[in-house]
Design a protein around this motif. Sequence first.
Motif, PDB file in Angstrom:
ATOM      1  N   ILE A 108       0.838  -1.206   0.000  1.00 13.03           N
ATOM      2  CA  ILE A 108       0.000   0.000   0.000  1.00 13.03           C
ATOM      3  C   ILE A 108       0.875   1.259   0.000  1.00 13.03           C
ATOM      4  O   ILE A 108       0.747   2.120  -0.858  1.00 13.03           O
ATOM      5  N   CYS A 109       1.774   1.365   0.988  1.00  9.98           N
ATOM      6  CA  CYS A 109       2.624   2.548   1.074  1.00  9.98           C
ATOM      7  C   CYS A 109       3.766   2.286   2.052  1.00  9.98           C
ATOM      8  O   CYS A 109       3.899   1.178   2.559  1.00  9.98           O
ATOM      9  N   ASN A 110       4.551   3.290   2.305  1.00  5.96           N
ATOM     10  CA  ASN A 110       5.638   3.187   3.284  1.00  5.96           C
ATOM     11  C   ASN A 110       5.330   4.031   4.510  1.00  5.96           C
ATOM     12  O   ASN A 110       4.517   4.946   4.458  1.00  5.96           O
ATOM     13  N   THR A 111       6.026   3.709   5.588  1.00  3.31           N
ATOM     14  CA  THR A 111       5.891   4.516   6.805  1.00  3.31           C
ATOM     15  C   THR A 111       6.710   5.799   6.655  1.00  3.31           C
ATOM     16  O   THR A 111       7.621   5.833   5.823  1.00  3.31           O
ATOM     17  N   PRO A 112       6.415   6.824   7.429  1.00  2.00           N
ATOM     18  CA  PRO A 112       5.461   6.887   8.533  1.00  2.00           C
ATOM     19  C   PRO A 112       4.012   6.999   8.039  1.00  2.00           C
ATOM     20  O   PRO A 112       3.765   7.585   6.987  1.00  2.00           O
ATOM     21  N   VAL A 113       3.111   6.433   8.836  1.00  2.00           N
ATOM     22  CA  VAL A 113       1.691   6.490   8.471  1.00  2.00           C
ATOM     23  C   VAL A 113       0.842   6.797   9.704  1.00  2.00           C
ATOM     24  O   VAL A 113       1.221   6.486  10.829  1.00  2.00           O
ATOM     25  N   ALA A 114      -0.314   7.385   9.424  1.00  2.26           N
ATOM     26  CA  ALA A 114      -1.307   7.601  10.477  1.00  2.26           C
ATOM     27  C   ALA A 114      -2.430   6.600  10.265  1.00  2.26           C
ATOM     28  O   ALA A 114      -2.839   6.351   9.129  1.00  2.26           O
ATOM     29  N   VAL A 115      -2.882   5.983  11.335  1.00  2.40           N
ATOM     30  CA  VAL A 115      -4.013   5.051  11.238  1.00  2.40           C
ATOM     31  C   VAL A 115      -5.119   5.509  12.190  1.00  2.40           C
ATOM     32  O   VAL A 115      -4.850   6.127  13.214  1.00  2.40           O
ATOM     33  N   GLY A 116      -6.336   5.204  11.811  1.00  7.41           N
ATOM     34  CA  GLY A 116      -7.459   5.619  12.646  1.00  7.41           C
ATOM     35  C   GLY A 116      -8.677   4.782  12.354  1.00  7.41           C
ATOM     36  O   GLY A 116      -8.595   3.737  11.698  1.00  7.41           O
ATOM     37  N   ILE A 117      -9.798   5.257  12.823  1.00  7.20           N
ATOM     38  CA  ILE A 117     -11.027   4.479  12.681  1.00  7.20           C
ATOM     39  C   ILE A 117     -12.129   5.359  12.089  1.00  7.20           C
ATOM     40  O   ILE A 117     -12.188   6.556  12.371  1.00  7.20           O
TER      41      ILE A 117
END
Lengths: 260, 127
Positions: free
Chosen positions: A239-248
């Motif tokens: 999908i992609c590389n870090t850094p990433v933000a995750v949430g709901i």
Amino acid sequence: MYYYILEQPQSKNLESLQNKIITQIEDKQIMGEAVKSNPVQKPEELAEIGLSKGYNTIVGIGTDSLINKIAPLVSKKGAVLGIVPTEENSSFFEVIGCRNWQEACDILPKRKTSCIDLGVLGKSNIFLTYIKLRPRKGTKPTLAKAIFNTYEAEAPILEILVANSVLDLEKRSWKRKGFFDNQISIHFKTDSGKIKQGFFDKIFHKDNSFYSSVFHAEQAQLGGLEQTLDVVASDNQFICNTPVAVGILPKALKIIVSYK
Amino acid sequence: MFEQPKEGGEVQETIVGADVNLTGDLKSDGNITVRGKINGQVITKSDVVIDQGAEIEGTVEANNVTIDGIVKGNVVAKEDLELNTSGKIFGDINAKGLIVKKGAIFVGNSNTSESKELEPEKKEKNK
């Protein structure tokens, strides 16, 4: 009427199962249009076509990977998702409240729906079950960091699992209780069995889970401290590389369920 | 068929693994198990278990607290605080019930409303 999306069968067994499912659906007189994905038309493209034709119920008949691919589109259009898992150990049986594909077909005509949360990666990348973060290079654990609202956690990891709800750490199956919890679960996994389990670990019965961590949050930022991590979908698609933000995204998808 | 899952029906457990270094305040409604190192507060409405090898530098507040590791800070338990053989507390404790096992280290002041007898099974046998 319903719009059914099936996978291109990779075996005769799967083709036979697909035929049985379609026959059962035809018997229930809820047949609309059935399409199969192929190298030219991916499941998500077929979902787009079905939604543009005005179908407000899209039914995914297939693996968890297929369901994960069509769910974000169905959510975006506010349509309803029906799920008929074709894998015996599918994580979606727990989600829809059925034990097998026959029961999954049985609940379709009543169209009883429930709203479930979706996970979101970055601003717009939606996922239904889970995503994984893995070191790009090497097979040894690498230092990773998760930043939550009130704390930060650092640990050497082989994999970070970001799950929409409670996943069984070892079996990777859903636990239905707590499914609607408005939180993502973040699992730090370290294969201590290979790299850490020494004499004292064995004495004190420290297994892999001793070094694993589980955090719950509405949102988090994840990244590698020593190297970039790859973010991949549940079917290992990059999908992609870090850094990433995750949430709901709370209650973002309507699915057909069996619940009494 | 299954029963409908209840919203918020199960409070989730947070586990801080043995390799983890956590900085900041860990607040939760669910149980917390600590095996790594935490520099900050650990606060929950449920229970906290601090395993052997774990180290917390900060206040611990929970319903029940079981300590096999080290806490450098105050410990508040609404119900019971159990300090096991390998457990160490360097700070004040406030608990409804207190159980301290032989070998445990506690340096600080204690405020308890109930005191529980240690190893009641042995006492029964002596009768």
